[in-house]
Design a protein around this motif. Structure first.
Motif, PDB file in Angstrom:
ATOM      1  N   GLY A 131       0.813  -1.212   0.000  1.00 30.94           N
ATOM      2  CA  GLY A 131       0.000   0.000   0.000  1.00 30.94           C
ATOM      3  C   GLY A 131       0.842   1.255   0.000  1.00 30.94           C
ATOM      4  O   GLY A 131       0.559   2.212  -0.726  1.00 30.94           O
ATOM      5  N   VAL A 132       1.892   1.256   0.811  1.00 33.44           N
ATOM      6  CA  VAL A 132       2.799   2.412   0.847  1.00 33.44           C
ATOM      7  C   VAL A 132       3.450   2.597  -0.520  1.00 33.44           C
ATOM      8  O   VAL A 132       3.540   3.725  -1.030  1.00 33.44           O
ATOM      9  N   ASP A 133       3.892   1.503  -1.131  1.00 33.83           N
ATOM     10  CA  ASP A 133       4.482   1.590  -2.475  1.00 33.83           C
ATOM     11  C   ASP A 133       3.486   2.198  -3.464  1.00 33.83           C
ATOM     12  O   ASP A 133       3.854   3.049  -4.281  1.00 33.83           O
ATOM     13  N   ASN A 134       2.239   1.754  -3.403  1.00 30.10           N
ATOM     14  CA  ASN A 134       1.224   2.295  -4.311  1.00 30.10           C
ATOM     15  C   ASN A 134       0.921   3.752  -4.004  1.00 30.10           C
ATOM     16  O   ASN A 134       0.687   4.541  -4.921  1.00 30.10           O
ATOM     17  N   ASN A 135       0.928   4.142  -2.727  1.00 24.58           N
ATOM     18  CA  ASN A 135       0.717   5.551  -2.384  1.00 24.58           C
ATOM     19  C   ASN A 135       1.818   6.423  -2.977  1.00 24.58           C
ATOM     20  O   ASN A 135       1.537   7.464  -3.590  1.00 24.58           O
ATOM     21  N   VAL A 136       3.066   6.000  -2.806  1.00 20.42           N
ATOM     22  CA  VAL A 136       4.196   6.791  -3.301  1.00 20.42           C
ATOM     23  C   VAL A 136       4.200   6.837  -4.827  1.00 20.42           C
ATOM     24  O   VAL A 136       4.320   7.910  -5.426  1.00 20.42           O
ATOM     25  N   THR A 137       4.042   5.684  -5.453  1.00 20.66           N
ATOM     26  CA  THR A 137       4.050   5.633  -6.915  1.00 20.66           C
ATOM     27  C   THR A 137       2.888   6.442  -7.491  1.00 20.66           C
ATOM     28  O   THR A 137       3.048   7.172  -8.468  1.00 20.66           O
ATOM     29  N   GLY A 138       1.727   6.315  -6.868  1.00 16.98           N
ATOM     30  CA  GLY A 138       0.561   7.073  -7.333  1.00 16.98           C
ATOM     31  C   GLY A 138       0.756   8.571  -7.192  1.00 16.98           C
ATOM     32  O   GLY A 138       0.410   9.347  -8.092  1.00 16.98           O
ATOM     33  N   ALA A 139       1.322   9.003  -6.077  1.00 16.18           N
ATOM     34  CA  ALA A 139       1.564  10.430  -5.869  1.00 16.18           C
ATOM     35  C   ALA A 139       2.560  10.970  -6.892  1.00 16.18           C
ATOM     36  O   ALA A 139       2.381  12.078  -7.424  1.00 16.18           O
ATOM     37  N   LEU A 140       3.603  10.194  -7.178  1.00 17.96           N
ATOM     38  CA  LEU A 140       4.588  10.630  -8.166  1.00 17.96           C
ATOM     39  C   LEU A 140       3.983  10.688  -9.562  1.00 17.96           C
ATOM     40  O   LEU A 140       4.278  11.603 -10.337  1.00 17.96           O
ATOM     41  N   LYS A 141       3.146   9.712  -9.900  1.00 17.31           N
ATOM     42  CA  LYS A 141       2.501   9.714 -11.218  1.00 17.31           C
ATOM     43  C   LYS A 141       1.551  10.913 -11.332  1.00 17.31           C
ATOM     44  O   LYS A 141       1.482  11.564 -12.373  1.00 17.31           O
ATOM     45  N   ASN A 142       0.840  11.203 -10.264  1.00 18.24           N
ATOM     46  CA  ASN A 142      -0.063  12.356 -10.243  1.00 18.24           C
ATOM     47  C   ASN A 142       0.736  13.646 -10.432  1.00 18.24           C
ATOM     48  O   ASN A 142       0.356  14.511 -11.230  1.00 18.24           O
ATOM     49  N   LEU A 143       1.852  13.777  -9.715  1.00 18.79           N
ATOM     50  CA  LEU A 143       2.691  14.965  -9.834  1.00 18.79           C
ATOM     51  C   LEU A 143       3.247  15.109 -11.251  1.00 18.79           C
ATOM     52  O   LEU A 143       3.209  16.199 -11.835  1.00 18.79           O
ATOM     53  N   GLY A 144       3.746  14.006 -11.803  1.00 19.56           N
ATOM     54  CA  GLY A 144       4.244  14.049 -13.176  1.00 19.56           C
ATOM     55  C   GLY A 144       3.154  14.440 -14.166  1.00 19.56           C
ATOM     56  O   GLY A 144       3.397  15.180 -15.118  1.00 19.56           O
ATOM     57  N   GLY A 145       1.940  13.950 -13.909  1.00 16.71           N
ATOM     58  CA  GLY A 145       0.814  14.309 -14.761  1.00 16.71           C
ATOM     59  C   GLY A 145       0.481  15.792 -14.686  1.00 16.71           C
ATOM     60  O   GLY A 145       0.143  16.423 -15.686  1.00 16.71           O
ATOM     61  N   LYS A 146       0.597  16.359 -13.493  1.00  9.50           N
ATOM     62  CA  LYS A 146       0.350  17.798 -13.337  1.00  9.50           C
ATOM     63  C   LYS A 146       1.380  18.609 -14.126  1.00  9.50           C
ATOM     64  O   LYS A 146       1.038  19.620 -14.743  1.00  9.50           O
ATOM     65  N   VAL A 147       2.624  18.135 -14.097  1.00  3.41           N
ATOM     66  CA  VAL A 147       3.675  18.827 -14.850  1.00  3.41           C
ATOM     67  C   VAL A 147       3.381  18.745 -16.349  1.00  3.41           C
ATOM     68  O   VAL A 147       3.446  19.759 -17.062  1.00  3.41           O
ATOM     69  N   LYS A 148       3.055  17.549 -16.830  1.00  2.26           N
ATOM     70  CA  LYS A 148       2.725  17.396 -18.257  1.00  2.26           C
ATOM     71  C   LYS A 148       1.536  18.269 -18.641  1.00  2.26           C
ATOM     72  O   LYS A 148       1.538  18.903 -19.701  1.00  2.26           O
ATOM     73  N   ASP A 149       0.514  18.277 -17.807  1.00  2.12           N
ATOM     74  CA  ASP A 149      -0.678  19.082 -18.056  1.00  2.12           C
ATOM     75  C   ASP A 149      -0.303  20.563 -18.165  1.00  2.12           C
ATOM     76  O   ASP A 149      -0.718  21.263 -19.096  1.00  2.12           O
ATOM     77  N   LYS A 201      -3.376  14.743 -17.902  1.00  2.00           N
ATOM     78  CA  LYS A 201      -4.630  14.526 -17.165  1.00  2.00           C
ATOM     79  C   LYS A 201      -4.872  13.027 -16.934  1.00  2.00           C
ATOM     80  O   LYS A 201      -5.320  12.621 -15.864  1.00  2.00           O
ATOM     81  N   LEU A 202      -4.549  12.219 -17.921  1.00  2.00           N
ATOM     82  CA  LEU A 202      -4.675  10.771 -17.777  1.00  2.00           C
ATOM     83  C   LEU A 202      -3.727  10.247 -16.694  1.00  2.00           C
ATOM     84  O   LEU A 202      -4.128   9.455 -15.841  1.00  2.00           O
ATOM     85  N   ASP A 203      -2.491  10.724 -16.718  1.00  3.16           N
ATOM     86  CA  ASP A 203      -1.526  10.322 -15.691  1.00  3.16           C
ATOM     87  C   ASP A 203      -1.999  10.729 -14.296  1.00  3.16           C
ATOM     88  O   ASP A 203      -1.827   9.977 -13.333  1.00  3.16           O
ATOM     89  N   GLN A 204      -2.593  11.909 -14.190  1.00  3.42           N
ATOM     90  CA  GLN A 204      -3.112  12.353 -12.902  1.00  3.42           C
ATOM     91  C   GLN A 204      -4.201  11.408 -12.404  1.00  3.42           C
ATOM     92  O   GLN A 204      -4.211  11.022 -11.228  1.00  3.42           O
ATOM     93  N   GLY A 205      -5.096  11.035 -13.287  1.00  2.00           N
ATOM     94  CA  GLY A 205      -6.172  10.116 -12.911  1.00  2.00           C
ATOM     95  C   GLY A 205      -5.641   8.761 -12.489  1.00  2.00           C
ATOM     96  O   GLY A 205      -6.074   8.199 -11.477  1.00  2.00           O
ATOM     97  N   GLU A 206      -4.676   8.238 -13.242  1.00  2.00           N
ATOM     98  CA  GLU A 206      -4.072   6.952 -12.887  1.00  2.00           C
ATOM     99  C   GLU A 206      -3.351   7.039 -11.548  1.00  2.00           C
ATOM    100  O   GLU A 206      -3.423   6.122 -10.731  1.00  2.00           O
ATOM    101  N   GLY A 207      -2.667   8.135 -11.328  1.00  2.00           N
ATOM    102  CA  GLY A 207      -1.956   8.323 -10.075  1.00  2.00           C
ATOM    103  C   GLY A 207      -2.900   8.381  -8.886  1.00  2.00           C
ATOM    104  O   GLY A 207      -2.635   7.783  -7.833  1.00  2.00           O
TER     105      GLY A 207
END
Length: 67
Positions: free
Chosen positions: A10-28, A44-50
């Protein structure tokens, strides 16, 4: 099968998801600034997946606390 408990996964998924969301915000943002609508949509897709991956991590950690 993964030998880690649900909290560790769960912690791994929290960290990976947060990073994917952040990367998605940058791309957006970059897509918006440059007028690249496909990059913006990808962000926006990366943010949703994150966000989904982060929620999965919350769920895994919650289940492990109940066990």
């Amino acid at each position: 099968m993964d030998d880690r408990n649900l909290t560790e996964r769960g912690v791994d998924n929290n960290v990976t998801g947060a990073l994917k969301n952040l990367g998605g915000k940058v791309k957006d943002a970059v897509g918006g600034l440059t007028g690249d609508s496909s990059l913006q949509a990808e962000g926006k897709l990366d943010q949703g997946e994150g966000k989904l991956q982060d929620k999965l991590g919350d769920l895994q950690r919650g289940i492990d606390r109940k066990l």
